[in-house]
Motif scaffolding. Structure first.
Motif, short mmCIF file in Angstrom:
data_model
loop_
_atom_site.label_atom_id
_atom_site.label_comp_id
_atom_site.label_asym_id
_atom_site.label_seq_id
_atom_site.Cartn_x
_atom_site.Cartn_y
_atom_site.Cartn_z
N LYS A 96 0.82 -1.22 0.00
CA LYS A 96 0.00 0.00 0.00
C LYS A 96 0.85 1.26 0.00
O LYS A 96 0.32 2.37 -0.01
N GLY A 97 2.16 1.07 0.01
CA GLY A 97 3.06 2.22 -0.05
C GLY A 97 3.36 2.80 1.31
O GLY A 97 2.93 2.29 2.36
N PHE A 98 4.07 3.93 1.30
CA PHE A 98 4.49 4.59 2.54
C PHE A 98 5.10 5.95 2.17
O PHE A 98 5.48 6.17 1.02
N PRO A 99 5.24 6.84 3.14
CA PRO A 99 5.92 8.11 2.88
C PRO A 99 7.42 7.98 3.16
O PRO A 99 7.82 7.15 3.99
N ILE A 100 8.23 8.78 2.48
CA ILE A 100 9.68 8.78 2.72
C ILE A 100 10.25 10.17 2.44
O ILE A 100 9.78 10.86 1.54
N ASP A 101 11.22 10.56 3.23
CA ASP A 101 11.88 11.85 3.04
C ASP A 101 12.97 11.73 1.98
O ASP A 101 13.66 10.71 1.90
N LEU A 102 13.15 12.80 1.21
CA LEU A 102 14.23 12.89 0.23
C LEU A 102 14.88 14.26 0.37
O LEU A 102 14.25 15.29 0.11
N TRP A 103 16.15 14.27 0.80
CA TRP A 103 16.90 15.50 1.03
C TRP A 103 17.86 15.75 -0.13
O TRP A 103 18.50 14.83 -0.61
N TYR A 104 17.99 17.03 -0.54
CA TYR A 104 18.99 17.34 -1.56
C TYR A 104 19.45 18.79 -1.40
O TYR A 104 18.79 19.60 -0.74
N TYR A 105 20.60 19.12 -2.03
CA TYR A 105 21.20 20.43 -1.78
C TYR A 105 21.73 21.17 -3.02
O TYR A 105 22.32 22.24 -2.89
N GLU A 106 21.51 20.63 -4.21
CA GLU A 106 22.02 21.31 -5.41
C GLU A 106 20.89 21.52 -6.42
O GLU A 106 20.02 20.65 -6.58
N GLY A 107 20.96 22.65 -7.12
CA GLY A 107 19.93 22.97 -8.10
C GLY A 107 19.80 21.91 -9.19
O GLY A 107 18.70 21.62 -9.65
N ILE A 108 20.94 21.31 -9.57
CA ILE A 108 20.93 20.31 -10.64
C ILE A 108 20.12 19.07 -10.24
O ILE A 108 19.68 18.30 -11.09
N GLN A 109 19.86 18.89 -8.95
CA GLN A 109 19.15 17.70 -8.47
C GLN A 109 17.63 17.85 -8.48
O GLN A 109 16.91 16.86 -8.42
N LYS A 110 17.16 19.09 -8.53
CA LYS A 110 15.73 19.33 -8.32
C LYS A 110 14.84 18.65 -9.36
O LYS A 110 13.93 17.89 -9.00
#
Length: 277
Positions: free
Chosen positions: A127-141
């Motif tokens: 059924k899925g789940f929530p997860i955090d995703l952290w990033y710090y560079e514009g190229i990653q957005k």
């Protein structure tokens, strides 16, 4: 458009770096500016909190980590979202580095949403789940936004934590093991073309950046660091890379292509080590 792009196009700036792929066409059409692309040593990857050092959750299960990788069409993201301005990455260090084992490509996780769903069901998270995703560079957005769309299709809801422009704070959180779920990071290996400049920083258990506390991988990397026998070092790095991929501690995303902007009259050479000359 951003100020830094506008200044380059206006001819007020002669050289800049870290431009995102979406401004490539804009720079190409400019009468003053031109884009310059160089494949560099730096890699971009997702690191799972596999050992639960900052967060307990489904991602502590290998099958879930494998499912997440299978759920994302990384090749399509590189081509369609990034315009091909990145390279495919199959393992936890750059193909440019000594000690990289091309055999890891055989262990890679091809895009297969059905397999992703099956793995999630096996692990009890159909059924899925929530997860955090952290990033710090514009190229990653933009790549991360695309990946988020793929994960939604298998029931995984991504909570984006955008630290672009605030890199130092996220690095501090990362190095003190406070990054929950997934951390999307890049690593340039201090421009050292050897696997020792990449793997130990992330997989030796004493390091703050290590979120997958695998003592076996740690010991292989220490042994490789202590050895001056090239064949032995290659063998140890190969074992480490294969286990990292088998356990899905990382999702290799792409090799970074640095996009520079230059004045059309500026003659400049930039290397794979990110140093302009």
């Amino acid at each position: 458009i951003s100020t830094r792009v506008a200044e380059l196009i206006a001819g007020n700036v002669d050289f800049g770096l870290n431009y995102t792929p979406d401004v490539w066409d804009l720079l190409e059409k400019s009468s003053h500016a031109a884009p310059l692309e160089v494949p560099i040593l730096r890699i971009n990857f997702w690191q799972f909190d596999g050992s639960g050092v900052a967060s307990k959750g489904p991602w502590n299960d290998k099958r879930v980590r494998q499912a997440i990788i299978h759920a994302i069409d990384r090749k399509a993201i590189i081509q369609q979202v990034m315009g091909g301005h990145a390279g495919e990455l199959y393992g936890p260090c750059s193909p440019l580095q000594w000690g990289y084992d091309p055999e890891v490509k055989k262990l890679d996780y091809a895009y297969n949403p059905d397999k992703a769903k099956a793995l999630l069901k096996q692990a009890g998270y159909e059924k899925g789940f929530p997860i955090d995703l952290w990033y710090y560079e514009g190229i990653q957005k933009q790549p991360n936004q695309a990946a988020m769309g793929y994960l939604e299709q298998v029931g995984i809801k991504v909570n984006m934590k955008d630290y672009a422009g605030n890199t130092g704070q996220l690095i501090k959180l990362r190095n003190t093991r406070k990054v929950t779920g997934i951390g999307n990071f890049t690593w340039g290996s201090y421009n050292i073309f050897d696997a020792d400049a990449a793997l130990p920083a992330w997989f030796m258990t004493k390091e703050g950046m290590c979120y997958n506390l695998d003592q076996e991988v740690n010991d292989w990397l220490q042994e490789a660091r202590d050895s001056i026998d090239p064949a032995k070092r290659k063998m140890l790095y190969s074992k480490a890379q294969k286990k990292i991929m088998e356990e899905a501690y990382w999702m290799p995303f792409f090799t970074v292509h640095q996009i520079y902007g230059r004045n059309r009259n500026l003659q400049i050479i930039v290397g794979k080590d990110e140093v302009p000359r």
